[in-house]
Design a protein around this motif. Structure first.
Motif, mmCIF file in Angstrom:
data_model
loop_
_atom_site.group_PDB
_atom_site.id
_atom_site.type_symbol
_atom_site.label_atom_id
_atom_site.label_comp_id
_atom_site.label_asym_id
_atom_site.label_seq_id
_atom_site.Cartn_x
_atom_site.Cartn_y
_atom_site.Cartn_z
ATOM 1 N N GLY A 168 2.628 16.697 5.167
ATOM 2 C CA GLY A 168 2.395 15.292 4.864
ATOM 3 C C GLY A 168 2.257 15.072 3.367
ATOM 4 O O GLY A 168 1.461 15.745 2.708
ATOM 5 N N VAL A 169 3.018 14.113 2.826
ATOM 6 C CA VAL A 169 3.039 13.853 1.386
ATOM 7 C C VAL A 169 2.995 12.345 1.153
ATOM 8 O O VAL A 169 3.068 11.535 2.095
ATOM 9 N N PHE A 170 2.937 12.005 -0.149
ATOM 10 C CA PHE A 170 3.004 10.615 -0.591
ATOM 11 C C PHE A 170 4.105 10.486 -1.631
ATOM 12 O O PHE A 170 4.492 11.481 -2.269
ATOM 13 N N PRO A 171 4.647 9.318 -1.806
ATOM 14 C CA PRO A 171 5.698 9.143 -2.817
ATOM 15 C C PRO A 171 5.206 9.556 -4.206
ATOM 16 O O PRO A 171 4.086 9.231 -4.608
ATOM 17 N N GLU A 203 0.833 -1.191 0.000
ATOM 18 C CA GLU A 203 0.000 0.000 0.000
ATOM 19 C C GLU A 203 0.876 1.253 0.000
ATOM 20 O O GLU A 203 2.041 1.230 0.420
ATOM 21 N N ILE A 204 0.298 2.422 -0.460
ATOM 22 C CA ILE A 204 1.036 3.679 -0.505
ATOM 23 C C ILE A 204 1.240 4.180 0.910
ATOM 24 O O ILE A 204 0.285 4.305 1.690
ATOM 25 N N LYS A 205 2.478 4.489 1.247
ATOM 26 C CA LYS A 205 2.790 4.920 2.606
ATOM 27 C C LYS A 205 2.737 6.443 2.721
ATOM 28 O O LYS A 205 2.977 7.170 1.770
ATOM 29 N N TYR A 206 2.404 6.903 3.921
ATOM 30 C CA TYR A 206 2.323 8.331 4.239
ATOM 31 C C TYR A 206 3.677 8.778 4.746
ATOM 32 O O TYR A 206 4.261 8.140 5.637
ATOM 33 N N ILE A 207 4.190 9.905 4.176
ATOM 34 C CA ILE A 207 5.529 10.392 4.497
ATOM 35 C C ILE A 207 5.407 11.758 5.154
ATOM 36 O O ILE A 207 4.642 12.612 4.703
ATOM 37 N N THR A 208 6.172 11.972 6.202
ATOM 38 C CA THR A 208 6.272 13.293 6.838
ATOM 39 C C THR A 208 7.439 14.033 6.191
ATOM 40 O O THR A 208 8.617 13.714 6.426
ATOM 41 N N PHE A 209 7.071 15.020 5.365
ATOM 42 C CA PHE A 209 8.074 15.767 4.603
ATOM 43 C C PHE A 209 8.371 17.057 5.362
ATOM 44 O O PHE A 209 7.480 17.872 5.619
ATOM 45 N N SER A 210 9.623 17.271 5.720
ATOM 46 C CA SER A 210 10.051 18.461 6.457
ATOM 47 C C SER A 210 11.324 19.006 5.835
ATOM 48 O O SER A 210 11.980 18.340 5.024
ATOM 49 N N ASP A 261 11.961 7.424 2.899
ATOM 50 C CA ASP A 261 11.618 6.931 4.221
ATOM 51 C C ASP A 261 10.355 7.619 4.725
ATOM 52 O O ASP A 261 9.843 8.574 4.134
ATOM 53 N N VAL A 262 9.865 7.116 5.854
ATOM 54 C CA VAL A 262 8.656 7.691 6.438
ATOM 55 C C VAL A 262 8.894 9.131 6.841
ATOM 56 O O VAL A 262 8.016 9.986 6.709
#
Length: 222
Positions: free
Chosen positions: A54-57, A10-17, A80-81
């Motif tokens: 919050g982003v997705f790949p 499944e598509i994972k949720y990434i914390t983009f900072s 990575d997450v």
């Protein structure tokens, strides 16, 4: 549970900072826009240029700041997450037109300066006005001959006058019997002896007498 979901594909949720800074001064840019146009989401960097989103790949993130060029960043599919970056924005320099500032303290001075301002073709306008003035046009008209139209009109006027006076007899006063009868009658009545005209001549002012003195003397006599 999240690790189990990731393992199932499944598509994972990434914390983009990250941190948004100026590429030249390396100073943070507070209030920068970080948006994902496709998803309709975004955020702003804080006072120190830091942001979290919050982003997705595969998402495309846009970075924009007033006076700087826009920059795009694509989230890697194997990120990575927790995914962090440094974003260096480049200055967007534009050449503006030259602006001249005139030292006018009041609006009235500006209006007066605008009225007194000489145009680039002021000399040509002055020469043109003098050349085509009414006086010069009248002089040129008097020197040049008539045009073909004016000459034709003049000839037509002369022809019409000839047609109007055709058949009329020019009278000579010396051949008029009535005029001779009046002359003989005046001689018989002694009109040639009438000297009243001399009184009028004597009453006329002389050259060495002013007008005021002449009227003053005639008023006393009356």
């Amino acid at each position: 549970m999240s690790n189990l979901a990731f393992s199932q594909g499944e598509i994972k949720y990434i914390t983009f900072s990250g941190l948004v800074i100026d590429s030249q001064t390396k100073e943070p840019l507070p209030g920068a826009y970080i948006t994902i146009p496709r998803a309709g989401r975004g955020t702003l960097s804080n006072s120190k240029g830091y942001f979290v989103l919050g982003v997705f790949p595969g998402d495309t993130v846009n970075f924009s700041y007033l006076g700087f060029k826009k920059q795009f960043h694509i989230i890697p599919k194997k990120a990575d997450v927790d995914y962090s970056v440094f974003v260096e924005l480049q200055t967007d320099s534009k050449m503006l037109k030259e602006v001249k500032v005139y030292p006018f303290s009041t609006e009235e001075e500006f209006k007066q300066a605008l009225v007194d301002m000489k145009l680039p073709d002021d000399r040509e306008r002055k020469i043109l006005a003098e050349t085509y003035s009414p006086e010069n046009i009248a002089k040129m008209a008097s020197v040049h001959g008539m045009s073909a139209e004016a000459n034709y009109r003049y000839g037509q006027n002369q022809f019409m006058k000839q047609m109007e006076t055709r058949g009329q007899v020019t009278t000579n006063p010396l051949l008029n019997p009535f005029a001779w009868a009046n002359f003989v009658k005046a001689v018989r009545n002694g009109a040639w002896k009438d000297q009243s005209w001399k009184a009028g001549a004597a009453a006329a002012p002389r050259d060495n007498v002013t007008r005021d003195k002449f009227f003053r003397d005639n008023t006393k006599k009356d």
